[in-house]
Every structure is written in structure tokens, then in C-alpha cells.
Design a protein around this motif. Sequence first.
Motif, PDB file in Angstrom:
ATOM      1  N   UNK A   1      -1.040   5.747  -0.099  1.00  0.00           N
ATOM      2  CA  UNK A   1       0.340   5.543   0.356  1.00  0.00           C
ATOM      3  C   UNK A   1       0.651   6.435   1.556  1.00  0.00           C
ATOM      4  N   UNK A   2       0.227   7.682   1.480  1.00  0.00           N
ATOM      5  CA  UNK A   2       0.451   8.607   2.596  1.00  0.00           C
ATOM      6  C   UNK A   2      -0.320   8.161   3.836  1.00  0.00           C
ATOM      7  N   UNK A   3      -1.548   7.667   3.624  1.00  0.00           N
ATOM      8  CA  UNK A   3      -2.360   7.196   4.739  1.00  0.00           C
ATOM      9  C   UNK A   3      -1.681   6.043   5.459  1.00  0.00           C
ATOM     10  N   UNK A   4      -1.246   5.029   4.713  1.00  0.00           N
ATOM     11  CA  UNK A   4      -0.599   3.870   5.333  1.00  0.00           C
ATOM     12  C   UNK A   4       0.743   4.248   5.954  1.00  0.00           C
ATOM     13  N   UNK A   5       1.478   5.119   5.277  1.00  0.00           N
ATOM     14  CA  UNK A   5       2.736   5.574   5.859  1.00  0.00           C
ATOM     15  C   UNK A   5       2.529   6.263   7.193  1.00  0.00           C
TER      16      UNK A   5
ATOM     17  N   UNK B   1       0.815  -1.217   0.000  1.00  0.00           N
ATOM     18  CA  UNK B   1       0.000   0.000   0.000  1.00  0.00           C
ATOM     19  C   UNK B   1       0.855   1.276   0.000  1.00  0.00           C
ATOM     20  N   UNK B   2       1.850   1.340   0.856  1.00  0.00           N
ATOM     21  CA  UNK B   2       2.637   2.568   0.984  1.00  0.00           C
ATOM     22  C   UNK B   2       3.704   2.696  -0.098  1.00  0.00           C
ATOM     23  N   UNK B   3       4.316   1.577  -0.473  1.00  0.00           N
ATOM     24  CA  UNK B   3       5.378   1.617  -1.478  1.00  0.00           C
ATOM     25  C   UNK B   3       4.887   1.183  -2.855  1.00  0.00           C
ATOM     26  N   UNK B   4       3.621   0.725  -2.912  1.00  0.00           N
ATOM     27  CA  UNK B   4       2.978   0.305  -4.160  1.00  0.00           C
ATOM     28  C   UNK B   4       3.764  -0.794  -4.879  1.00  0.00           C
ATOM     29  N   UNK B   5       4.217  -1.791  -4.094  1.00  0.00           N
ATOM     30  CA  UNK B   5       4.937  -2.929  -4.664  1.00  0.00           C
ATOM     31  C   UNK B   5       3.952  -4.060  -4.962  1.00  0.00           C
ATOM     32  N   UNK B   6       4.426  -5.074  -5.667  1.00  0.00           N
ATOM     33  CA  UNK B   6       3.623  -6.272  -5.880  1.00  0.00           C
ATOM     34  C   UNK B   6       3.659  -7.135  -4.621  1.00  0.00           C
TER      35      UNK B   6
END
Length: 504
Positions: free
Chosen positions: A447-451, A289-294
Amino acid sequence: MSLSPLRLRLLVASLLTVSILGALDHTIVATSLATVAGELGALEQMGWVVVGYTLASTVLLPVLGKVGDLVGPRLVFLASLVVFLVASLACGFAQDMTQLVIARVAQGMSSAGLHLMSQTIVAHVTTPRDRPKYMSIIGAAFPIAILVGPVLGGAITDYWGWPWVFWINLPFGLAALALAAFAIPHIEPGARRRFDVAGSIVFTLSFVALVLAVTWIGDPAAVTAALVAFVLAAIGFAAFFAIELRVPEPIVPLRWFADRTVAAGVALSAIIGVGLFSVTAYLPTYFQMAYRTTATVSGLVPIATVFGMLVSNLATGWLVSRTGHYRVYPIAGTALGAVGLLAMALLPVGTPLWVPMAVMAVVGIGTGAFMSLVVAVVQGAVPRSETGTITATVNLVRQFGSTVATAVIGGVIGVGVAAALPAGLDASTLTPQLVQQSTPTVQAEVAQLYGGLFVPVFLALAVTYALGIVAAVLLPAGQLSDELEPAAEPTEPTTDPASEPLTA
């Protein structure tokens, strides 16, 4: 009890094999869970395959620890292994989810006996000086299971079918049973004593209520039931501690917490459960979610964490057995954990992935430095007649801390996401794939939310490890003994055994 080098090697090989099977049975099933639930037509009950196993393996720890002291660890270990193999066979033949959950509960109960008695047997057949080395080998089962379990479970499910996820235990388990029957010596049990029936029942009911409460608390429709379960658990644990203070042979010996070694060692064990085991399950989601990885790439961070833990665990056990000095490793380990988790809280989202991988590897190295060591040290602080009981207590607080902290972190993430999710997204159906298909603006907001949500989580866990530094400093200094002889029963709280060598 002294064994020949060959018999000791066969014993360790058997215990390690069984420990890996027990640990794998917790991780290997995760990959195949959706397939199992789909084929059995009970997706809504899927979670109980894991919860039933975990719950059974935890609540029986203090009970089996005391039983091992009363009848001898050899009998409990062999009986647990037989039950584990029968339950594995039953899991594969399950025709519906109810049958599978019942078989998984039996697996969890027997797994507790295998894990606990492996550590207890090692304590009985080795000197305090040699114990950390062998304990670290047995303790390597957990990180190995985390590393290979999900991949192995997926491969078996894809090529052989999900029943073989359970049946794979049979050939290895039978070989380990044959080795164990030969290699495990008869260990004289303690004097016949009265079993703490009341404490066992109250603890089991209280822990079940607690697990149900933390399981239900995230469901809006079950909030009332969760609150009732929390109240029942609180009342139950209060009654449990009252019982343990009064019975002559408690399943959790509270009197031993007056010993500095025991108190500090148990606190360090709890910190492992709260500080690391609780967050590893959420790391892949965080990075997706935060880094948008697989999903595949997100697994690299927990793998780095566990690999660091594995290497450090083995290295520390070897070093302590060579020198006999142990206190520096928990101090350094908790400090590394605190620094690493603080760094995770300060890392800006979008940092190259190798950076959090390296940071979490440091946390794993720090945790591995005392993960198995504290069990060996605490075992050396009590009489041999209570080895099983104190070993169970150390493992129990680790499991307890992990269970509660996992639920708390899950609740914080769930509430935070539901409250601040961008318009147009539903928290109940949110997936990484859905976010990745959204607009770049929405992806950046998520991403900002999860971070932001994970910053206080990492900070709280860093504080937990910082408290662990205090517990590690309070461990008495000294050198583990080369002699295999019982420690004396304390008649009053230990004042300062800092200069005393630990014996078993």
C-alpha cells in the motif's frame, strides 16, 4: 444549413445512438475479453482486440476528416455506419483470434468515421451559438459508455454469450441508419482538391510504430524492438510535419495553429487526453493496492469521475448556448482539474474512500466543463470547408496524448513496483488478491509502495492541468455568433481577435 426542429431532433437522436454504440464498443468488450480469448484459445493475443481497435480508430481520424471535407460528411457517416454493422456481425462469427482482430480493426476504422462525422455534421447544421448544446449531447456518449459498458458487457457475456457483445450493435445500428438516412441533409462538399496521400501514409506508419513502441516497452524481451520503433516513429513524425508544411491540402492543417483559438483549443483537447483519460485506467488498481479495496469498490472512484464529467459536459453546453460566452468554462475547468489532482497527490493512503471519490468527481466536473466545448469553439474558427479536417485534428491530439501518457504512466508504475516490491512477491504475477492474502505487514508495504508511486503521477497530471489554465486564458474572449455563415480565411496569423464574435 437550417433544419426544422423535428428533423434536427431526429438527427441528434441518430447521431447520439451511433456515438454511444461506437463508444460502447470500446468499453463493453473489456469485461468479456478474458472469455473471448479463452474460448478462441489465444490468451497471448488478447490485447490486440483492444489495441487493433484503438489504433485503427486513431490513425484514420485525419484521413477521414479530410475525406469528409472533400466528399461531404453525410456519405462518410453512412458508409462508416454500414461498415461498422458488417464488422460487428463479423466479430460475433469470428472462429479464431486472427479473424476477430481483423474485424475489430474494421470496427475501429468505421468508429472513427462515426465519431468524427457526428461532430462535423452538427457543426454544419447548427449555428456557433447552438453548437455547444448539441455537441455536449453527442459528447455524452463517451462517459455513458464508461459508466454502463463494463456492466453491460459482463451481463451479455454471462447470459447471452460473448458474440452478442458485438451483435447487440445491429438492431440499434440499423434503426440509427434509417433515421440518419432521412435526417442528415445533403451537405455540399468543398471544392475538389488534391488529397494528401503522402502525409496520410507517413502518419499512419509513424503512429503504428509509436503504438507498437509503447506496447513493447514494458516487455524486457522486446526492449530493443521498442527502441527501434521509437526511432522510426520519431523519424516518421518529423517527415510528416515536413510534408504537411509543403503540401497545398494537408490532412493536419498546421497553418491554422497560427490562429489563437485553434492553438489554444487543440492544446486544451490534448490536456484532456494526457491529464485525465490516461490515468482513469489505473485508478482501480491504485485503490485495490493502496486502499486494499475489492475490485467492485475500486470502480467507484472512476465512476464518480465520469459521472462528474457527464453532468458538467451537459450543463456547460446548455449554459454556453444560452449566453454565447464560453471562455470562463475552460479556465474554471482546468483550474478545478489542477486543484483536484494536486489534492489526490497530497491525500494520505487510507483516507475514507468517499474523499478521493469526491476529489476525482471535481476533476471530472472540471474536465467536462470544456471536453465538448473546445471542439465547438475551434470549429467556429475555421471555414466550413475545413470543418472535418479541424475536428479530426482536435480529436487526434486528444487520442495521441492519451495513448502516450497511458504508456508512460504504465511504465512508471511497472518499473517502480518491480524495483521496490517486498521480498517474496513477483511483480509479473502480482494481483490484488495475492496481496490481500499476504500478511498485514506485506499489505502495508505494498500500500505504501503504490501510494508513493502515484504521488508523482498525480503531481505531473496536476501540472498538466495547470498548463491548461494558460491555454484557456489564451482563448480569445468573445461571444459565439447566432448566424450560420462561414468564417473568413485568415491571410496572416491572428493578432488579437478577443473582441470578435466567433462564427462557423
